[in-house]
Enzyme design. Structure first.
Site, PDB file in Angstrom:
ATOM      1  N   ASP A 185      -1.420   5.084 -12.287  1.00  0.00           N
ATOM      2  CA  ASP A 185      -0.866   5.893 -11.707  1.00  0.00           C
ATOM      3  C   ASP A 185      -0.922   7.249 -11.692  1.00  0.00           C
ATOM      4  O   ASP A 185      -0.044   7.835 -11.201  1.00  0.00           O
ATOM      5  CB  ASP A 185       0.316   5.548 -13.195  1.00  0.00           C
TER       6      ASP A 185
ATOM      7  N   ASP B  73       7.102   3.159 -12.468  1.00  0.00           N
ATOM      8  CA  ASP B  73       5.753   2.382 -12.493  1.00  0.00           C
ATOM      9  C   ASP B  73       7.053   1.224 -13.278  1.00  0.00           C
ATOM     10  O   ASP B  73       7.783   1.415 -14.645  1.00  0.00           O
ATOM     11  CB  ASP B  73       4.766   2.828 -13.146  1.00  0.00           C
TER      12      ASP B  73
END
Length: 352
Positions: A252, A70
Site C-alpha cells: 500500500d 485497502d
C-alpha cells in the site's frame, strides 16, 4: 485631522481617539486564535492516537469526499487463520514451510505458525519476494512458487481460479492453502459514520480475487470494489482523483504516498507505509478516520467563529472610537480581552 475640520474636537481628544483606534486595530486576536486552533486540534488528535505530519491535512480533508480502503489489515483484522491445506504428497509441506520462513508477510507468518511442527533437512538455495504476487525459492534444486492466481499465470503454471494461495513445484500446482480473515467488528459502523460525514464514495482496493472482494463489498455496503490489483494499479486509481487512501502494508505504501491524503494504520503497519503517510493512526480501529474528520470539521467551525466574533467586536469598537464614545479600557478589551476569548474558544475543540 478631526481638529482641522471640527471645532468641537480638540487636539488632546483627537490623540486619545487615535490611541483607542491603534489599540483596537491590533490583529493579535486573529494572529493568535487561528494557529492555536490548529495546535489544539493536533493535540486532541494525538491524544486519540492520530498523528498528523502536515497541518494542511486538517483543511484539505474536509474537501475530499472519496475514501479508498485497502482490505487486509484495514477493513479486515489481518490475523490470518489457515483453514486447511489441500495437497496430495505430505512432503510438499516441507517446501512450503521453508519458502515461507524467509517472508515477513502476515500470511507467511500464519502459514509458519500452522506448520510449526515440520522438521526438514532441505536447504534453501535462493529466495525472492514479489510484492503483491508471491514468493519464489529454490529448495534442494527444486523451484518453489507460492502466491496468488496472477503469480501462477505469470509463471505459466496451470491452475483453476479460486480463493486460495497456490503452491507450485517445478511448474506444477501441488497444493492450495485456504485462509480466512475476519472483517473488523467496527468496520460496518465506521462506513455508516463516514457516509454521515459527507463522504460520497467509499471503495475497496485489494489484490484478492473478484469473489472475495465482492463478498467484502456486499457485507460492508461499499460503493465499489477493485480487485486483483498490484501496487501500481492502486497508485493509478488514487492518482486519478482527489481521494483519501487508507492502508497498512508494503503493497500500500506507493498508493499512500500518491493519494491526496495517505493514511497508514500504525500498529501493524509496515515501516515504509508509515513513512509514506500524511497521517498515521496508532490504532487498528477504522473509526479513527471518523474522529479525524470530526476534529477537522470542529476546528474549522471554531476558526470561523473566532474570525467573525473578533471582526464584529473590533468593528463596533472602531466605530465608537471614531465617534469619540469608546474609552481606553474598551479598546484594551477589544485587543487583549478578545484575544483571550478567542483562545478559550479554541480550547473547545474536542471529541465531545
Amino acid at each position: 485631522i478631526p481638529t482641522i475640520f471640527l471645532k468641537n474636537i480638540d487636539l488632546e481628544r483627537s490623540i486619545y481617539n487615535s490611541i483607542v483606534l491603534l489599540i483596537v486595530a491590533c490583529p493579535c486576536a486573529l494572529v493568535l486564535s487561528i494557529p492555536l486552533s490548529y495546535v489544539r486540534a493536533i493535540d486532541v488528535l494525538a491524544k486519540n492516537g492520530i498523528h498528523i505530519k502536515d497541518i494542511n491535512i486538517l483543511e484539505n480533508i474536509l474537501s475530499i469526499d472519496k475514501v479508498y480502503l485497502d482490505k487486509t489489515g484495514t477493513v479486515t483484522e489481518g490475523n490470518f487463520e489457515i483453514e486447511y491445506i489441500k495437497f496430495k504428497d505430505e512432503r510438499v509441506l516441507e517446501y512450503i514451510y521453508l519458502a515461507e520462513k524467509y517472508s515477513n508477510h502476515p500470511i507467511s507468518k500464519s502459514i509458519i505458525k500452522h506448520l510449526s511442527n515440520i522438521n526438514t533437512n532441505k536447504k534453501v538455495d535462493s529466495f525472492k519476494e514479489y510484492v503483491g504476487l508471491g514468493i519464489k525459492a529454490i529448495i534442494s534444486d527444486n523451484e518453489v512458487l507460492i502466491g496468488n492466481y496472477n503469480f501462477m499465470v505469470k509463471n505459466k503454471v496451470k491452475v483453476s481460479k479460486e480463493n486460495s494461495i497456490y503452491v507450485a513445484i517445478n511448474g506444477k500446482n501441488v497444493a492450495n492453502i485456504y485462509i480466512s480473515d475476519k472483517i473488523k467488528d467496527d468496520a460496518k459502523e465506521t462506513i455508516k459514520m463516514l457516509r454521515n460525514s459527507d463522504v460520497k464514495e467509499i471503495s475497496l482496493l485489494t489484490g484478492d480475487i473478484k469473489e472475495e472482494a465482492l463478498r467484502v463489498k456486499k457485507e460492508l455496503e461499499l460503493d465499489n470494489a477493485y480487485y486483483e490489483l498490484l501496487p501500481q494499479d492502486k497508485v493509478k486509481l488514487v492518482s486519478d482523483k482527489k481521494v483519501i487512501f487508507l492502508g497498512d502494508g508494503v503493497n500500500d505504501a506507493p498508493a499512500i504516498a500518491k493519494a491526496s491524503i495517505g493514511i497508514a494504520m500504525g500498529i501493524n503497519g509496515s515501516d515504509i507505509s508509515i513513512q509514506s503517510a500524511d497521517v498515521v493512526l496508532n490504532s487498528n480501529s477504522l473509526n479513527r478516520l471518523v474522529v479525524l474528520k470530526k476534529i477537522a470539521k470542529k476546528m474549522k467551525t471554531i476558526i470561523y467563529q473566532n474570525i467573525y466574533f473578533i471582526i464584529f467586536v473590533k468593528a463596533i469598537i472602531i466605530i465608537l472610537g471614531m465617534t469619540g464614545y469608546a474609552k481606553l479600557w474598551l479598546a484594551v478589551f477589544g485587543d487583549v480581552g478578545i484575544s483571550l476569548v478567542a483562545i478559550l474558544n479554541s480550547k473547545r475543540i474536542s471529541l465531545t
